[in-house]
Design a protein around this motif. Sequence first.
Motif, PDB file in Angstrom:
ATOM      1  N   GLU A  17      10.314  27.164  57.725  1.00 13.24           N
ATOM      2  CA  GLU A  17       9.990  27.458  58.889  1.00 13.24           C
ATOM      3  C   GLU A  17      10.864  28.721  59.457  1.00 13.24           C
ATOM      4  O   GLU A  17      10.439  29.816  59.787  1.00 13.24           O
ATOM      5  CB  GLU A  17       9.710  26.579  60.018  1.00 13.24           C
ATOM      6  N   PRO A  18      12.177  28.247  59.291  1.00 10.05           N
ATOM      7  CA  PRO A  18      13.091  29.396  59.998  1.00 10.05           C
ATOM      8  C   PRO A  18      13.186  30.407  58.884  1.00 10.05           C
ATOM      9  O   PRO A  18      13.478  31.518  59.371  1.00 10.05           O
ATOM     10  CB  PRO A  18      14.689  28.658  59.863  1.00 10.05           C
ATOM     11  N   ARG A  19      12.907  30.322  57.640  1.00 10.61           N
ATOM     12  CA  ARG A  19      12.828  31.503  56.680  1.00 10.61           C
ATOM     13  C   ARG A  19      11.670  32.394  57.213  1.00 10.61           C
ATOM     14  O   ARG A  19      11.937  33.515  57.190  1.00 10.61           O
ATOM     15  CB  ARG A  19      12.733  30.976  55.398  1.00 10.61           C
ATOM     16  N   ALA A  20      10.743  31.921  57.341  1.00  9.70           N
ATOM     17  CA  ALA A  20       9.460  32.580  57.908  1.00  9.70           C
ATOM     18  C   ALA A  20       9.840  33.267  59.296  1.00  9.70           C
ATOM     19  O   ALA A  20       9.553  34.575  59.381  1.00  9.70           O
ATOM     20  CB  ALA A  20       8.389  31.831  57.913  1.00  9.70           C
ATOM     21  N   THR A  21      10.380  32.716  60.172  1.00  3.49           N
ATOM     22  CA  THR A  21      10.640  33.365  61.419  1.00  3.49           C
ATOM     23  C   THR A  21      11.626  34.253  61.384  1.00  3.49           C
ATOM     24  O   THR A  21      11.720  35.388  62.061  1.00  3.49           O
ATOM     25  CB  THR A  21      11.372  32.143  62.433  1.00  3.49           C
ATOM     26  N   ALA A  22      12.822  34.141  60.371  1.00  5.66           N
ATOM     27  CA  ALA A  22      13.645  35.034  60.216  1.00  5.66           C
ATOM     28  C   ALA A  22      13.072  36.417  59.639  1.00  5.66           C
ATOM     29  O   ALA A  22      13.505  37.541  60.151  1.00  5.66           O
ATOM     30  CB  ALA A  22      14.866  34.647  59.157  1.00  5.66           C
ATOM     31  N   ARG A  23      12.001  36.466  58.850  1.00  7.59           N
ATOM     32  CA  ARG A  23      11.359  37.459  58.333  1.00  7.59           C
ATOM     33  C   ARG A  23      10.769  38.256  59.470  1.00  7.59           C
ATOM     34  O   ARG A  23      10.779  39.296  59.700  1.00  7.59           O
ATOM     35  CB  ARG A  23      10.443  36.797  57.183  1.00  7.59           C
ATOM     36  N   ALA A  24      10.036  37.425  60.392  1.00  8.83           N
ATOM     37  CA  ALA A  24       9.410  38.116  61.316  1.00  8.83           C
ATOM     38  C   ALA A  24      10.067  38.500  62.560  1.00  8.83           C
ATOM     39  O   ALA A  24       9.739  39.711  63.018  1.00  8.83           O
ATOM     40  CB  ALA A  24       8.447  36.930  62.134  1.00  8.83           C
ATOM     41  N   TYR A  25      11.481  37.966  62.707  1.00  7.86           N
ATOM     42  CA  TYR A  25      12.332  38.505  63.505  1.00  7.86           C
ATOM     43  C   TYR A  25      13.000  39.826  63.214  1.00  7.86           C
ATOM     44  O   TYR A  25      13.189  40.890  63.776  1.00  7.86           O
ATOM     45  CB  TYR A  25      13.475  37.296  63.589  1.00  7.86           C
ATOM     46  N   LEU A  26      13.219  39.807  61.841  1.00  3.74           N
ATOM     47  CA  LEU A  26      13.707  41.058  61.276  1.00  3.74           C
ATOM     48  C   LEU A  26      12.878  42.260  61.343  1.00  3.74           C
ATOM     49  O   LEU A  26      13.251  43.418  61.559  1.00  3.74           O
ATOM     50  CB  LEU A  26      14.284  41.004  59.707  1.00  3.74           C
ATOM     51  N   LEU A  27      11.542  41.887  61.239  1.00  3.60           N
ATOM     52  CA  LEU A  27      10.555  42.866  61.275  1.00  3.60           C
ATOM     53  C   LEU A  27      10.293  43.165  62.583  1.00  3.60           C
ATOM     54  O   LEU A  27      10.234  44.526  62.744  1.00  3.60           O
ATOM     55  CB  LEU A  27       9.204  42.328  60.581  1.00  3.60           C
ATOM     56  N   GLY A  28      10.586  42.412  63.543  1.00  2.07           N
ATOM     57  CA  GLY A  28      10.500  42.969  64.806  1.00  2.07           C
ATOM     58  C   GLY A  28      11.746  43.701  65.241  1.00  2.07           C
ATOM     59  O   GLY A  28      11.480  44.723  66.145  1.00  2.07           O
ATOM     60  N   LEU A  29      12.808  43.409  64.726  1.00  4.63           N
ATOM     61  CA  LEU A  29      14.095  44.392  65.034  1.00  4.63           C
ATOM     62  C   LEU A  29      13.943  45.770  64.381  1.00  4.63           C
ATOM     63  O   LEU A  29      14.436  46.870  65.154  1.00  4.63           O
ATOM     64  CB  LEU A  29      15.523  43.578  64.520  1.00  4.63           C
ATOM     65  N   LEU A  30      13.237  45.804  63.245  1.00 11.39           N
ATOM     66  CA  LEU A  30      13.079  46.906  62.490  1.00 11.39           C
ATOM     67  C   LEU A  30      11.989  47.887  63.170  1.00 11.39           C
ATOM     68  O   LEU A  30      11.635  48.998  62.637  1.00 11.39           O
ATOM     69  CB  LEU A  30      13.147  47.097  61.170  1.00 11.39           C
TER      70      LEU A  30
END
Length: 90
Positions: A17-30
């Motif tokens: 779950e945190p791995r998937a959220t980190a991916r989404a978070y980074l995509l959002g930041l980029l």
Amino acid sequence: MFDQVMTRIAGRFDRVEPRATARAYLLGLLSSVERKNCWQLAEQVGHARPGPMQRLLRYARWDAEAVRDDVRAYAIEHLGADGGVLGTVS
């Protein structure tokens, strides 16, 4: 490029779950979203609410310094040579 970085840092998160959220978070930041807060980032990546991103930043167990070091090492490997170029997020 993005998936290579995510593969490198995936092991820093004990749970999926945190791995998937980190991916989404980074995509959002980029992304091109103007305001980089959890609400806007969550909306950018298709989440209805910012809760998962807020939990990632506040409660999830992961080593932020180790992730930073992993991303830095990746950047140095790919940009440290003559002609090094960043690619686009896919």
